[in-house]
Design an enzyme around this catalytic site. Structure first.
Site, PDB file in Angstrom:
ATOM      1  N   GLY A  17       0.785  -1.233   0.000  1.00 56.51           N
ATOM      2  CA  GLY A  17       0.000   0.000   0.000  1.00 56.51           C
ATOM      3  C   GLY A  17       0.815   1.280   0.000  1.00 56.51           C
ATOM      4  O   GLY A  17       0.325   2.328   0.444  1.00 56.51           O
ATOM      5  N   HIS A 112       2.287   1.714 -13.559  1.00 54.61           N
ATOM      6  CA  HIS A 112       3.231   0.605 -13.755  1.00 54.61           C
ATOM      7  C   HIS A 112       4.650   1.145 -13.627  1.00 54.61           C
ATOM      8  O   HIS A 112       4.962   2.223 -14.147  1.00 54.61           O
ATOM      9  CB  HIS A 112       3.032  -0.007 -15.145  1.00 54.61           C
ATOM     10  CG  HIS A 112       3.928  -1.167 -15.415  1.00 54.61           C
ATOM     11  ND1 HIS A 112       3.763  -2.386 -14.798  1.00 54.61           N
ATOM     12  CD2 HIS A 112       5.024  -1.290 -16.217  1.00 54.61           C
ATOM     13  CE1 HIS A 112       4.701  -3.222 -15.220  1.00 54.61           C
ATOM     14  NE2 HIS A 112       5.479  -2.579 -16.068  1.00 54.61           N
ATOM     15  N   ASP A 149      -7.537  -1.386 -19.127  1.00 53.06           N
ATOM     16  CA  ASP A 149      -8.559  -2.122 -19.867  1.00 53.06           C
ATOM     17  C   ASP A 149      -8.503  -3.572 -19.391  1.00 53.06           C
ATOM     18  O   ASP A 149      -8.086  -3.823 -18.268  1.00 53.06           O
ATOM     19  CB  ASP A 149      -8.371  -1.965 -21.389  1.00 53.06           C
ATOM     20  CG  ASP A 149      -7.006  -2.434 -21.873  1.00 53.06           C
ATOM     21  OD1 ASP A 149      -6.295  -3.138 -21.118  1.00 53.06           O
ATOM     22  OD2 ASP A 149      -6.645  -2.109 -23.030  1.00 53.06           O
TER      23      ASP A 149
END
Length: 210
Positions: A17, A112, A149
């Site tokens: 986290g 990412h 997506d």
């Protein structure tokens, strides 16, 4: 003129986290005009859940194995997002593939720790990314924020931030440098979304004038 209400975020995570904590810290000190409405984890023992609880954020756990199918797993996750009235879903170290329902299309972001389309896709996460970058001998890495997506690390790119790869780098030192770039890029992308300044045109994202 009254300011619009802060954008409501649902954060999906699977681990420590740290990305969630960055968002919480920036919200707390006023650098990010947002509210984390719910945190959903794919793992019951994720440290990110404790970070959320300390901040008073509602949490939920949705196990991929317990859900059975990908569709059932995804529906359970997005049911929590709907219940929290989330405007935007932010994947933050979420290690499971999901199916994005129609009502959340264009409302799910991912970050990412590499410059997509390099070093991305299934199996590229966490230190595995930085190990691959160093093994390849590239001179530049960085981070990518993109609309998610139904594929791993796919979807139109919003922002990228590059960092140098140094001769003496280890996966840990490179990860720290990339994470510092992530801490700037993700809040910036959220702000752009909140202000209606992102327009998806096929594979491209246009950033509209402020």
């Amino acid at each position: 003129m009254n300011e619009p209400a802060p954008i409501r975020l649902a954060v999906l995570l699977s681990g420590s986290g740290t990305t969630l904590q960055n968002l919480l810290d920036r919200i707390a000190d006023g650098r990010l005009r947002a509210a984390v409405a719910v945190v959903v984890s794919s793992k019951a023992d994720a440290l990110g859940l404790e970070r959320a609880r300390r901040a008073g954020v509602p949490t939920a756990v949705v196990s991929r194995n317990e859900a059975g199918s990908l569709e059932a797993f995804s529906e359970r996750i997005f049911a929590h997002c709907r219940g929290a009235r989330a405007d935007l879903v932010c994947m933050a170290g979420f290690l499971q593939l999901i199916r994005i329902p129609d009502d959340f299309a264009g409302r799910v972001l991912n970050i990412h720790p590499a410059l997509i389309p390099a070093f991305c896709g299934k199996g590229y996460y966490g230190h595995r990314v930085h190990e691959a970058v160093l093994a390849a001998g590239v001179k530049v890495s960085g981070c990518t924020v993109h609309f998610a997506d139904n594929q791993y690390d796919h979807g139109p790119i919003i922002l990228q931030r590059a960092v140098p790869v140094l001769e003496e780098d280890t996966p840990d030192t490179l990860a720290a440098r990339v994470f510092a770039a992530e801490c700037e890029a993700y809040p910036e992308a959220i702000e752009l979304f909140a202000r209606g300044r992102l327009r998806i045109e096929g594979r491209r994202v246009c950033i509209l004038p402020g």
